[in-house]
Structure formats: structure tokens, C-alpha cells
Design a protein around this motif. Structure first.
Motif, PDB file in Angstrom:
ATOM      1  N   GLN A 379      -5.402 -14.567   5.137  1.00 42.01           N
ATOM      2  CA  GLN A 379      -4.075 -13.245   6.016  1.00 42.01           C
ATOM      3  C   GLN A 379      -4.225 -12.457   5.312  1.00 42.01           C
ATOM      4  OE1 GLN A 379      -0.143 -14.870   4.713  1.00 42.01           O
ATOM      5  NE2 GLN A 379       0.460 -12.099   4.333  1.00 42.01           N
ATOM      6  N   ASN A 380      -5.089 -11.458   6.163  1.00 43.51           N
ATOM      7  CA  ASN A 380      -5.577  -9.651   6.111  1.00 43.51           C
ATOM      8  C   ASN A 380      -4.632  -9.008   6.199  1.00 43.51           C
ATOM      9  OD1 ASN A 380      -7.831 -10.797   4.561  1.00 43.51           O
ATOM     10  ND2 ASN A 380      -8.679 -11.993   6.835  1.00 43.51           N
ATOM     11  N   TYR A 381      -4.264  -7.846   5.892  1.00 41.55           N
ATOM     12  CA  TYR A 381      -3.611  -6.773   6.243  1.00 41.55           C
ATOM     13  C   TYR A 381      -4.595  -5.587   6.717  1.00 41.55           C
ATOM     14  CZ  TYR A 381       0.705  -9.063   3.964  1.00 41.55           C
ATOM     15  OH  TYR A 381       1.312  -9.629   3.520  1.00 41.55           O
ATOM     16  N   GLN A 382      -3.933  -5.112   7.601  1.00 41.98           N
ATOM     17  CA  GLN A 382      -4.924  -3.683   8.394  1.00 41.98           C
ATOM     18  C   GLN A 382      -4.143  -2.710   7.995  1.00 41.98           C
ATOM     19  OE1 GLN A 382      -7.380  -4.551   9.502  1.00 41.98           O
ATOM     20  NE2 GLN A 382      -7.815  -7.414   8.879  1.00 41.98           N
ATOM     21  N   VAL A 383      -4.896  -1.664   8.110  1.00 42.00           N
ATOM     22  CA  VAL A 383      -4.305  -0.093   7.569  1.00 42.00           C
ATOM     23  C   VAL A 383      -3.151   0.075   8.730  1.00 42.00           C
ATOM     24  CG1 VAL A 383      -4.658   2.147   8.155  1.00 42.00           C
ATOM     25  CG2 VAL A 383      -6.938   1.176   7.536  1.00 42.00           C
ATOM     26  N   LYS A 384      -3.383  -0.022   9.680  1.00 46.56           N
ATOM     27  CA  LYS A 384      -2.007  -0.294  11.579  1.00 46.56           C
ATOM     28  C   LYS A 384      -1.450  -1.063  10.495  1.00 46.56           C
ATOM     29  CE  LYS A 384      -3.389  -4.487  13.857  1.00 46.56           C
ATOM     30  NZ  LYS A 384      -3.818  -4.743  15.560  1.00 46.56           N
ATOM     31  N   ASP A 385      -1.193  -2.040   9.870  1.00 51.13           N
ATOM     32  CA  ASP A 385       0.320  -2.877   9.101  1.00 51.13           C
ATOM     33  C   ASP A 385       0.695  -2.049   8.259  1.00 51.13           C
ATOM     34  OD1 ASP A 385      -0.166  -5.131  11.075  1.00 51.13           O
ATOM     35  OD2 ASP A 385      -2.550  -5.842   9.150  1.00 51.13           O
ATOM     36  N   LEU A 386      -0.360  -0.856   7.418  1.00 55.05           N
ATOM     37  CA  LEU A 386       0.179  -0.089   6.149  1.00 55.05           C
ATOM     38  C   LEU A 386       0.914   1.069   7.291  1.00 55.05           C
ATOM     39  CD1 LEU A 386      -0.005   0.705   3.931  1.00 55.05           C
ATOM     40  CD2 LEU A 386      -1.720   2.292   3.901  1.00 55.05           C
ATOM     41  N   GLU A 387      -0.145   1.357   8.247  1.00 52.21           N
ATOM     42  CA  GLU A 387       1.493   2.327   9.082  1.00 52.21           C
ATOM     43  C   GLU A 387       2.125   1.835   9.482  1.00 52.21           C
ATOM     44  OE1 GLU A 387      -1.960   3.624  11.921  1.00 52.21           O
ATOM     45  OE2 GLU A 387      -2.766   4.840  10.391  1.00 52.21           O
ATOM     46  N   LEU A 388       2.252   1.355   9.983  1.00 49.41           N
ATOM     47  CA  LEU A 388       3.814   0.361  10.420  1.00 49.41           C
ATOM     48  C   LEU A 388       4.775   0.329   9.399  1.00 49.41           C
ATOM     49  CD1 LEU A 388       5.312  -0.975  12.976  1.00 49.41           C
ATOM     50  CD2 LEU A 388       4.153  -3.229  12.503  1.00 49.41           C
ATOM     51  N   LEU A 389       4.425  -0.285   8.186  1.00 50.47           N
ATOM     52  CA  LEU A 389       5.326  -0.381   7.389  1.00 50.47           C
ATOM     53  C   LEU A 389       5.900   0.924   6.311  1.00 50.47           C
ATOM     54  CD1 LEU A 389       6.535  -3.028   5.624  1.00 50.47           C
ATOM     55  CD2 LEU A 389       4.662  -3.166   3.977  1.00 50.47           C
ATOM     56  N   THR A 390       4.805   1.783   6.900  1.00 51.48           N
ATOM     57  CA  THR A 390       5.210   2.918   5.844  1.00 51.48           C
ATOM     58  C   THR A 390       6.121   4.019   7.178  1.00 51.48           C
ATOM     59  OG1 THR A 390       2.951   3.825   5.222  1.00 51.48           O
ATOM     60  CG2 THR A 390       4.315   5.320   5.562  1.00 51.48           C
TER      61      THR A 390
END
Length: 882
Positions: A379-390
Motif C-alpha cells: 500500500q503505497n501513497y503517491q504525491v497525487k494522494d497527498l495533493e488530493l488529501l490536501t
């Protein structure tokens, strides 16, 4: 019998020879047919290869293999010609001695190299060429080719043609002298060239078709990938929009919803894997963290409220930005001591794979954090996941903010209900105090309104109230055209000397007394106002004619001229009055009438003070003349029509000239001779003070060598400069550069700045003086005593001297004035400053100043002046003592 036997024997011998010859001929025919069969099979194989070859390289290899069966072709290469560019290339090369030409001549262009050799010759002529060394040498001697590569026995080159255009050259060569090429080899090579031309065109079209297919396939693949990405992004946007609607709906739900944070977690899980999640919020003081929501795959206990320490959550709050960390990042922060150094018991990150922390903005501040993390490597989080969550965290913060606000509002309602009863009891008592406060406030408002429209010192109406009443009077006379009013602009004479000599306190008392006298000169329906300083204005309401204004003006002048008594002191003043009357112009405004009266007042001062002047068109004409004079001044400054003179600074003890003060003179064609003070006023009016000062320095510099012929090199120069040089860095830097570029001895140059400007802008003078001091010049304060600067100001300035104001010197009459001059001298002596007296106009003044300890002065009683005109020697003028 023997004869017959001999004949038979001869006959048989002939038959045998004939048969032998026939056998030899049959063998030759068999060999020829066999060779023809080999040629036929080889050509068929070549044709077959030409039909089925998948690429030119495969075709070239096959041609070479079968060609070697027909002719000696160990040394064989194919050259191709690009018709569009004219470039020659060698796609296939085999040679016993030489390496590929590109390797043999690496520093030269392969195409250029081939064009210069036999291959290029065949490509140019389009004809087959069979040559030996002799023919090669002949072509070299004719300048047709260059001899390249190792010499060979025979060289055969045949052009490859398509539609009568040469597209390449097929070459075989031999180094063996036992091998020879002829017509058969030429025909074979021509036949092979025909097949090569067809194959080259076919494979060329095939390659173009394949390239087109690949390109189209790539375009379709990219379009497909783009469509897939667009579909993915659209679905992702739909999920995001749905989640935002759900968050908004959740924020609108009741504040007592117990599943608020659980529902918020479910919304987040629809967007990103969040099996491990918690929300941390700061208390109002920002000292403790509480965790309203917490879920973990490890089934850990719900964390309790704890003080702020140095955990990962605090790290996010501290840096105020979203963070995506893996195990290596967390370990690096731990090793550097940025987290878990103070509270190692909080560290439960050993099994974490990745960790995301998002700061939450609540009520405009970062008041919490949203955190998710994973334990699994898959289960790897990406930068796009960080941007979405932000992005989502902004709406989550708004939802939490609304929930907290609603909860706070409910608590406030409850507290309010408790306090209502207490407040109701206290309200009755407050009402009593409120009535008193209302009265006090109304009284204060009335006082503020009065103070805003009245002078604080005299209690008279100020400019604001005067302009209101003047505007009302203008509107009144416009409605009643037979009525008129007058406006008197009064300026007190000698007020500056009174204020400077006796002090500000006595000056204020003088103004209060003057206001009282002016009130006695007017009616109750007239308005007396103070504009500031020593300027007063009287608005005469409803006068019959101009004589009424004249009568009031004469009464004011007579009243003000009466002696004033302040304790044991008695002194006199006067008034200069400018009068303007309404109705002279249809476009009169309050500003224009006041300006006209002010203009007339200045005319009264110019007429000798203590009088009045009525504004008319001649005053307006004077303003026009002033504008013309300003234009003439600009022209004179630009054309260097202003000359330089010097005012001598004399030593009282020796009578010798110790320094020279620069003075400018301008001979105006209509106004006559204008001196330094008038030029300073013109420069200030035209905003040319900096340019006039630079003009002074430049004209001193141009005549400096002539000045030194009359004086020694130790003579000092005094130059009065405007404080405008000290207000802006670029102006100050320009002055510094101007000084450095002159031939003046800067150690003997004094630069004086006015004390009034020093009082207004002390900081600029301190900074500017520090920069100018580095050039080596001496700095001083001129007009000392006119600005009333504090003594401690002099301590912070790198000055060397003071020059006493000439107006103070003229007032050297009473004992107190002499004491004041003594104080100035002692102050300069204590601070180790050189002091100069300006305005020494009598021998009696020289005596008094010498007795007070002064050594240097300037004025008409000491004047040795001379004028420097361009191209002339100094002309000295000796003036007698007055």
C-alpha cells in the motif's frame, strides 16, 4: 601388304584425333552449359532473394553470397545515393585489406570522401566503369577522382538506376593479378543492379509504410492512453465531487451527531485507502492536543489528550505544510532529533511503511492535523494522494470548524441563559450609570466637535470652520446679489523674532493677546479665525462697500501696533493685511477668495509691512510675473548666466580673511541684480534647489585655480547647501560623486546645512553627514538659533562648526539677547565646534562679539567681496566699515 597396313593405321589415327577433338569440344560445351546453369541458378536465387528479402541488409548479404559463386567478389560493397540530399552512403562493405571508409578516414565526411573517389565518378557519369591501376592513375591525373584506399588489380563499378536516375553503385574489386573481369561480369553486375534497384524501391516503400503504420499505431496508442487518463480523471473528479457534497452535507448536520468523525472517515476512505487514520485538534491556548477520532489496524487504544511535545503531529503543525514520509524519512528525523527527542514514549512508528500528515485550518489558523498511515509495503501513497488529501482537508477543516462553532454557540447559549438572570438584576443599576455616561459622552462629543473646528491655543475658529462659513457666505451672496462680504488675511510682523527671542511660551501668550485685540475690532456676526502660526483671517459679514473693510483693517493695524507687555518686558508688533471682496468674479470660491487675500497680504509685506492691500487684477498680474521670472531663472541656470561672488569670513583678532563664503549673483535684464537669498527662493519655488547647489560647486571648481592665485592653498571655502541632498540616497550619492570629481581641496571645504531642516529631519541629516564626512569635507550648521535644535542633536552629528543666523545678530540690543549669544559661544566651545557670526554690520557688533569670545564673522562691517565671471580674473571690491 605392309602398305595396306600402314594406310589402315593412319586412318585409325586420324579418327582417334577427330574423336579426341570432339571430346574436348563436348567437354567445353558441357562446362559452358554447366557454368550457364550455375549462373542461371545464382540469378534465380538472387531474384528469389529480391522477391522475399525482408530488409535491404538481408538482400545485400544474399547478393554477396551468390555473387561470389559467379565471379571473384570477396572485395565487394554497395553504395547508395540519396537523391534529395545528394549524400552517398555504404550500407554493405566487405574487403580483404581495407577497413570501412568511415573507419579508415574518421575525420572526413563519408559522403564527401565517396564523391571524390571512383564510386562518386560512377554516380556522376551514370556509366559502368571497369579499370585497372593505369586507368585509375589516368583519372587521378585528369582531376576526375582522388586515389583512395589500397591499390587494386581490377575495379568494376556499375550504377544502380531507377527511372533513369542513379540511386547507388555496385562495386567489386580484386587484388589478385590472376583474376580478370570482362563482359560477362559486367552483364551479371548490371543484372544484379537491376534487381537491387527494384528491391531498394520496394523495401523503401515497405519501410515508409511500416513507419507510417508505427506512427499511426503510436498516435492511436497515445490517444487511447489519453482517453483512459481522461476517463480516470473524470471518475476521480466525480468521486471527489461526491465526497465534497457529502462533507458539506455532514457539516450541515446537527452538532450533536455522535458519528460525525466516523462518517468523515468513511468519506476519506472512498478517495484514498485510510484504514489507519486519526484527527488531532489543538485547544484554544495551543498547549494540548486532543484526538476526537482514532482508528488503527493494530487495535491500539484511543489516545488521550496530551500536552504539545515533539511527535510527528507536532512536526506537521510546526512546519505548516502537508508531508508524505516513509520509514527512512521518519528514521532520519528521529536521528536528527527533530521528533521524539523529548518524548520517546510517543514513538510507535517502527512498523509504519508510509505516513501522511495534513494541517487543518480552523478559524483561519492551523488548529489541528489529519493523519493517515500504512503498515503494508503493498500500500503505497503517491504525491497525487497527498495533493488530493490536501485539497479535501480544506473542506474537512471547514466542516470541523462549523461543528466546533455550533458546539461553541450551543455552550454560549447555555451560558447566556445562566447569565441572563444575573444581567437582568444588574441592568437596572447599569441604567442609572448609563444615563450619566450618555450625558458625559454627549458633552465629550460636543467638545470634540468644537475642538475639531477651533484653534487649541486661542479658541478661535480654525481653517475648517472658516472655510465652512466662507462657503456659506458665498452661497448667500449668490442668492442675494446686492449683498457682499469681505475677507481680511492678517499676518503679524516680527512674530518670528518675538518667538525666537522670548521663547515659545511667551510667543503663545502674545498670540492669545493678539486674538483678544482682534476680537475687539469686529462685530459679533463677523468671524475671526486662526489658520496657524501668526496668520489670522477675518470674515466680514454683510458689508456695504469696500470702505467698511478698509475701516476694519485700519482699526486692526492700529490695535496691533499698540505695545505689548509681558511681565517686565515691552515690545511692539504690527500687522500686514490682504483684503479680498466677494462679487468681483462670478466663479469665486472659498479657496480662491482666501488665496486672493493671501496674495494681497504678501503684497502688503512687500510694501513695507504695517499696512493693507486690496486684491485686484494687478496682484494676479504679479503672480504671472513671478511665473515668468521662474522661467527666466531656469534659462539662466541652463545657460550659465549666473555668476559667482565670495563673502569674506574675517578673524576678529587679526583682521585677516580666514575663509570665503560663496554667493551667487544674477543680473536679470528687467528685474536688475538678484542675490543669493532671492535665487534660493526662486530655486525652491521652481524645485531646483539641488541643481542650483550643484551649479555652485561646479562654478567654484572651474574658477578654483584663479582663486588660488589670489590666496594661499590653505584658504577655506564655505558653501551653503539645501537639505534636499540628504533626503534621497541617489541625490546624496550624486553630491558625493560631484565633490570627488572636482579639483577642490576637500579638507578646506565647508558644507553648511540649515538648522531648520535639521530639526525637521534629524535622522536624514545623521545618515547623510556620515556619508559626506568620508569625503574629507567639513560639515556645519548654518542659520544656527533659528531652528531651536536641541543640544543633544549636535552630539550625534559629525559637524565641525556653527554659523549663527544673521537675524539673531541684528537683534543684539538687550542684555538678554547678549546673554543668548554668549550661550551659543559657550556651547560651541564646550562641544569643540568652530562658530561663525553672520550679519555683522557695525563696529559695535564686532566689539561685542569679540568680548563674548567669538573669533570669526562675516557681514557688511567686515566685507571683502569679489566676483568671478567666466574667462576673467578676480575683481576685488573693498567695502568700508558701516
Amino acid at each position: 601388304m605392309f602398305k595396306d597396313e600402314d594406310e589402315t593405321s593412319q586412318l585409325r589415327k586420324n579418327e582417334v584425333d577427330c574423336l579426341r577433338k570432339r571430346v574436348i569440344r563436348l567437354k567445353k560445351l558441357a562446362h559452358k552449359y554447366k557454368h550457364a546453369e550455375i549462373i542461371q541458378n545464382a540469378l534465380l536465387e538472387i531474384s528469389n532473394i529480391a522477391t522475399h528479402a525482408a530488409s535491404l541488409e538481408e538482400f545485400y548479404i544474399g547478393v554477396h553470397r551468390h555473387l561470389k559463386q559467379l565471379i571473384p567478389a570477396d572485395n565487394f560493397f554497395i553504395s547508395t545515393l540519396d537523391i534529395s540530399t545528394g549524400e552517398l552512403a555504404i550500407p554493405f562493405f566487405a574487403d580483404e585489406k581495407d577497413a570501412h571508409p568511415a573507419e579508415l578516414y574518421p575525420e572526413q565526411s563519408l559522403s564527401t570522401l565517396l564523391q571524390q573517389g571512383l564510386t562518386g565518378y560512377v554516380a556522376r557519369t551514370g556509366e559502368a566503369l571497369l579499370c585497372n591501376n593505369d586507368k585509375v592513375n589516368a583519372l587521378v591525373a585528369a582531376g576526375e577522382i582522388l586515389n583512395l584506399g589500397s591499390p587494386c588489380h581490377l575495379w568494376l563499378g556499375v550504377p544502380i538506376k531507377h527511372d533513369d536516375s542513379v540511386t547507388g553503385v555496385l562495386v567489386v574489386q580484386t587484388y589478385d593479378t590472376n583474376i580478370s573481369y570482362g563482359e560477362i561480369e559486367l552483364e551479371l553486375m548490371t543484372f544484379i543492379c537491376h534487381h537491387i534497384a527494384g528491391v531498394m524501391e520496394r523495401l523503401k516503400h515497405q519501410e515508409q509504410l511500416e513507419q507510417a503504420i508505427k506512427l499511426r499505431t503510436k498516435e492511436l496508442s497515445q490517444a487511447y492512453d489519453k482517453l483512459k487518463l481522461e476517463v480516470y480523471e473524470r471518475r476521480r473528479a466525480e468521486r471527489l465531487q461526491k465526497s465534497l457534497f457529502e462533507i458539506a452535507e455532514l457539516a450541515s448536520s446537527s452538532a450533536d451527531n455522535p458519528d460525525f468523525y466516523a462518517q468523515l472517515h468513511n468519506i476519506i476512505r472512498h478517495l484514498i485507502p485510510a484504514n489507519n487514520c486519526y484527527i488531532a485538534l489543538l485547544n484554544e491556548a495551543g498547549t494540548h492536543l486532543r484526538f476526537p477520532f482514532y482508528v488503527s489496524q493494530l487495535n491500539n487504544k484511543h489516545p488521550k489528550t496530551r500536552p504539545m511535545q515533539d511527535g510527528l503531529t507536532e512536526y506537521v503543525l510546526k512546519h505548516k505544510r502537508p508531508l508524505l514520509l516513509d520509514q527512512n524519512d521518519i528514521n532520519a528525523l528521529i536521528v536528527s532529533g527533530e521528533i521524539y527527542a523529548q518524548a520517546p514514549t510517543l514513538n510507535h512508528t517502527q512498523t509504519m511503511h508510509q505516513w501522511i500528515g495534513i494541517p487543518l485550518f480552523i478559524h483561519g489558523n492551523i488548529s489541528g492535523a489529519l493523519t493517515i498511515y500504512s503498515f503494508s509495503m503493498t500500500q503505497n501513497y503517491q504525491v497525487k494522494d497527498l495533493e488530493l488529501l490536501t485539497f479535501v482537508s480544506q473542506h474537512i477543516g471547514s466542516a470541523i470548524e462549523k461543528k466546533l462553532s455550533t458546539e461553541s454557540l450551543q455552550r454560549s447559549y447555555e451560558e447566556l441563559e445562566e447569565k441572563v438572570s444575573d444581567r437582568t438584576k444588574a441592568l437596572a443599576e447599569l441604567n442609572k450609570d448609563l444615563q450619566k455616561e450618555i450625558k458625559q459622552r454627549r458633552s465629550m462629543e460636543a467638545k470634540l466637535v468644537h475642538d475639531a473646528k477651533h484653534d487649541a491655543l486661542t479658541g478661535l475658529p480654525n481653517r475648517s470652520l472658516l472655510m465652512e462659513r466662507l462657503s456659506q457666505s458665498i452661497k448667500h451672496v449668490r442668492r442675494h446679489r446686492l449683498e457682499q462680504f469681505g475677507l481680511l488675511f492678517i499676518d503679524l510682523d516680527h512674530f518670528k523674532q518675538i518667538n525666537d527671542t522670548m521663547g515659545h511660551l511667551e510667543g503663545d501668550k502674545f498670540l492669545i493677546e493678539t486674538a483678544s485685540r482682534l476680537k475687539s475690532c469686529i462685530r459679533d456676526n463677523d468671524t475671526l479665525a486662526r489658520l496657524g502660526g501668526d496668520e489670522f483671517v477675518i470674515l466680514l459679514d454683510s458689508i456695504n462697500n469696500i470702505n467698511d473693510a478698509k475701516e476694519v483693517s485700519e482699526r486692526v493695524i492700529q490695535t496691533i501696533s499698540q505695545p505689548y507687555r509681558q511681565g517686565s518686558l515691552e515690545f511692539s508688533s504690527g500687522a500686514s493685511i490682504g483684503i479680498s471682496i466677494s462679487g468681483n468674479h462670478k466663479v469665486d470660491t472659498s479657496e480662491s477668495l482666501l488665496r486672493n487675500a493671501d496674495t494681497a497680504m504678501y503684497q502688503a509685506k512687500a510694501n513695507g509691512k504695517g499696512c493693507y492691500v486690496i486684491f485686484d487684477d494687478n496682484s494676479q498680474y504679479q503672480q504671472t510675473l513671478d511665473a515668468a521670472l521662474e522661467t527666466d531663472f531656469r534659462h539662466a541656470l541652463h545657460n550659465a548666466e549666473i555668476t559667482l561672488s565670495y563673502l569674506s569670513v574675517v578673524d576678529f583678532k587679526t583682521g585677516q580673511i580666514s575663509a570665503l563664503e560663496s554667493r551667487l549673483l544674477w543680473q536679470h535684464p528687467r528685474r536688475g541684480l538678484l542675490q543669493q537669498e532671492q535665487l534660493n527662493a526662486l530655486a525652491e519655488q521652481a524645485n531646483l534647489t539641488v541643481e542650483l547647489d550643484k551649479y555652485t560647486i561646479n562654478i567654484i571648481n572651474s574658477s578654483y585655480s584663479e582663486l588660488l592665485t589670489q590666496y594661499t592653498e590653505s584658504i577655506e571655502l564655505h558653501v551653503m547647501l539645501s537639505s534636499q541632498h540628504l533626503k534621497h540616497r541617489h541625490v546624496l550619492r550624486s553630491l558625493k560623486n560631484t565633490l570627488k570629481q572636482t579639483q577642490l581641496n576637500l579638507n578646506n571645504l565647508w558644507l553648511f546645512f540649515n538648522e531648520k531642516a535639521l530639526v525637521q529631519e534629524i535622522e536624514n541629516h545623521i545618515n547623510g553627514f556620515e556619508l559626506l564626512q568620508k569625503t574629507g569635507v567639513k560639515l556645519g550648521i548654518s542659520h544656527y538659533g533659528s531652528g531651536h535644535s536641541a543640544l543633544n542633536c549636535l552630539l550625534f552629528l559629525p559637524i565641525k562648526g556653527l554659523k549663527v543666523d544673521a537675524n539673531i545678530t541684528k537683534q543684539l540690543q538687550t542684555e538678554q539677547q547678549i546673554k543668548l549669544m554668549s550661550v551659543y559661544q559657550k556651547t560651541a566651545s564646550t562641544l569643540e565646534l568652530q562658530i561663525f557670526v553672520d550679519g555683522v554690520n557695525s563696529l559695535d557688533q564686532i566689539r561685542i562679539f569679540s568680548e563674548l569670545g567669538y573669533q570669526f564673522g562675516q557681514g557688511t562691517a567686515l566685507d571683502h567681496t569679489f566676483t568671478l565671471n567666466e574667462g576673467q580674473q578676480p575683481e576685488f571690491i573693498q567695502l568700508e566699515y558701516a
